[in-house]
Design an enzyme around this catalytic site. Structure first.
Site, mmCIF file in Angstrom:
data_model
loop_
_atom_site.group_PDB
_atom_site.id
_atom_site.type_symbol
_atom_site.label_atom_id
_atom_site.label_comp_id
_atom_site.label_asym_id
_atom_site.label_seq_id
_atom_site.Cartn_x
_atom_site.Cartn_y
_atom_site.Cartn_z
ATOM 1 N N ASN A 9 0.870 -1.181 0.000
ATOM 2 C CA ASN A 9 0.000 0.000 0.000
ATOM 3 C C ASN A 9 0.901 1.223 0.000
ATOM 4 O OD1 ASN A 9 -1.813 2.038 0.465
ATOM 5 N ND2 ASN A 9 -2.286 1.439 2.582
ATOM 6 N N LYS A 11 0.139 4.287 -0.378
ATOM 7 C CA LYS A 11 -0.506 5.498 0.164
ATOM 8 C C LYS A 11 -0.222 6.683 -0.773
ATOM 9 C CE LYS A 11 0.026 3.382 4.617
ATOM 10 N NZ LYS A 11 0.143 3.511 6.051
ATOM 11 N N HIS A 94 -9.375 0.963 4.816
ATOM 12 C CA HIS A 94 -8.112 1.181 5.523
ATOM 13 C C HIS A 94 -8.330 2.140 6.695
ATOM 14 C CE1 HIS A 94 -4.008 2.463 6.334
ATOM 15 N NE2 HIS A 94 -3.634 1.339 5.756
ATOM 16 N N GLU A 96 -6.676 4.550 7.748
ATOM 17 C CA GLU A 96 -6.482 5.982 7.446
ATOM 18 C C GLU A 96 -7.717 6.552 6.767
ATOM 19 O OE1 GLU A 96 -2.726 5.564 5.433
ATOM 20 O OE2 GLU A 96 -1.825 4.990 7.348
ATOM 21 N N GLU A 162 -5.186 -5.230 10.599
ATOM 22 C CA GLU A 162 -4.201 -4.173 10.798
ATOM 23 C C GLU A 162 -4.489 -3.448 12.102
ATOM 24 O OE1 GLU A 162 -2.355 -2.937 6.858
ATOM 25 O OE2 GLU A 162 -4.188 -1.795 7.025
ATOM 26 N N GLY A 168 2.368 2.234 10.637
ATOM 27 C CA GLY A 168 3.250 3.384 10.460
ATOM 28 C C GLY A 168 3.933 3.834 11.738
ATOM 29 N N SER A 208 3.472 -2.240 10.338
ATOM 30 C CA SER A 208 4.936 -2.219 10.489
ATOM 31 C C SER A 208 5.589 -3.564 10.188
ATOM 32 C CB SER A 208 5.319 -1.703 11.889
ATOM 33 O OG SER A 208 4.854 -0.373 12.055
HETATM 34 C C1 PEP Z 1 -0.762 0.023 6.112
HETATM 35 O O1 PEP Z 1 -0.964 1.215 6.107
HETATM 36 O O2 PEP Z 1 -1.545 -0.761 5.553
HETATM 37 C C2 PEP Z 1 0.428 -0.453 6.808
HETATM 38 C C3 PEP Z 1 0.455 -1.697 7.206
HETATM 39 O O3 PEP Z 1 1.437 0.463 7.000
HETATM 40 P P1 PEP Z 1 2.867 0.177 7.668
HETATM 41 O O4 PEP Z 1 3.400 -1.093 7.076
HETATM 42 O O5 PEP Z 1 3.698 1.373 7.293
HETATM 43 O O6 PEP Z 1 2.651 0.062 9.135
#
Ligand code: PEP
Length: 254
Positions: A9, A11, A94, A96, A162, A168, A208
């Site tokens: 992803n 973003k 998601h 966000e 998630e 993040g 992460s």
């Molecule tokens: C995400 O936004 O789907 C995600 C998992 O981000 P990150 O790997 O940066 O934590």
């Protein structure tokens, strides 16, 4: 045996030129064929990205989709438009989108349904916030966020667990926390659909996930791959995660 899926992803990162260069680099990596790989650039990069990945094994995904096929919905994109340019996947719900853009369980479901109706494979994101985890509400949140998934086609659905506190932040769920949530979700899928769907549905971990922790998270029994944010932006680290998933698929895990 579920085939692993590693999805990136991106973003709001990478220009159109950077997206194309990245994908050319990823194709040159000669990735293992035992893992499904999907990249989700920004909308504006999708047409150029589609030209680069055509003929390769890399799938292309969008980061959102609208629930109508056309209409007065400024700044939105419809599923048939994505299909038209060679997109086969879409991320929906998601955190966000939920936090910053008012996405709800209802709108996420509508988007997923429209995506599937047009022929897109849906990566449906769910997960608890830190406050919810600390309050012991993780399973209740996951139950609520999956309550209406029975309206979707399980054969074209991937769940992405998630934990919001791990996205993040550099802080990932421990293997025990991830496996516990994924196992809960698999039982949930069995109750929403049936045992066949539960056995077949891929449940990705996101939060992460990076080369340094892929070896501890990807082999977990109910983790079938990852949705990767930050670590997907670099060809080297994304490829390393894909290779780690291939090692798990081969059962070559110590
Ligand atoms: C995400 O936004 O789907 C995600 C998992 O981000 P990150 O790997 O940066 O934590």
């Amino acid at each position: 045996m579920r085939r692993p899926l590693i999805a990136g992803n991106w973003k709001m990162h990478k220009s159109v030129a950077e997206a194309s260069a990245y994908l050319e680099g990823l194709i040159a990596e000669d990735l293992p064929t035992s893992v499904d790989v999907v990249c989700c650039p920004t909308f504006v990069s999708l047409p150029a990205a589609a030209m680069v990945v055509t003929g390769s094994d890399i799938g292309l995904g969008a980061q959102n989709v609208h629930w109508e096929t056309s209409g007065a919905f400024t700044a939105e994109l419809a599923a048939p438009m994505l299909i038209e340019i060679g997109v086969h996947w879409v991320i929906v719900g998601h955190s966000e989108r939920r936090t910053f853009f008012g996405e709800t369980d209802e709108t996420a479901l509508d988007r997923a349904r429209a995506g599937q109706a047009a022929g897109l494979e849906v990566i449906y994101c769910i997960g608890e916030t830190l406050a919810e985890r600390d309050a012991g509400e993780t399973f209740a949140v996951l139950e609520r966020q999956t309550a209406s998934l029975g309206a979707l086609d399980p054969e074209h659905l991937v769940l992405a667990y998630e934990p919001v506190w791990a996205i993040g932040t550099g802080r990932n769920a421990t293997p025990a926390q991830a496996q516990e949530a994924h196992a809960f979700l698999r039982v949930r899928v069995a109750s929403i659909f049936d045992g066949t769907a539960a056995d077949a549905m891929r449940i990705l971990y996101g939060g992460s996930l990076k080369p340094a922790n892929a070896d501890e998270l990807l082999p977990l029994a109910d983790v079938d791959g990852g949705l990767i944010g930050g670590a997907s932006l670099d060809v080297g680290s994304f490829s390393a995660i894909i290779r780690a998933a291939a090692v798990c698929a081969a059962g070559d895990v110590s």
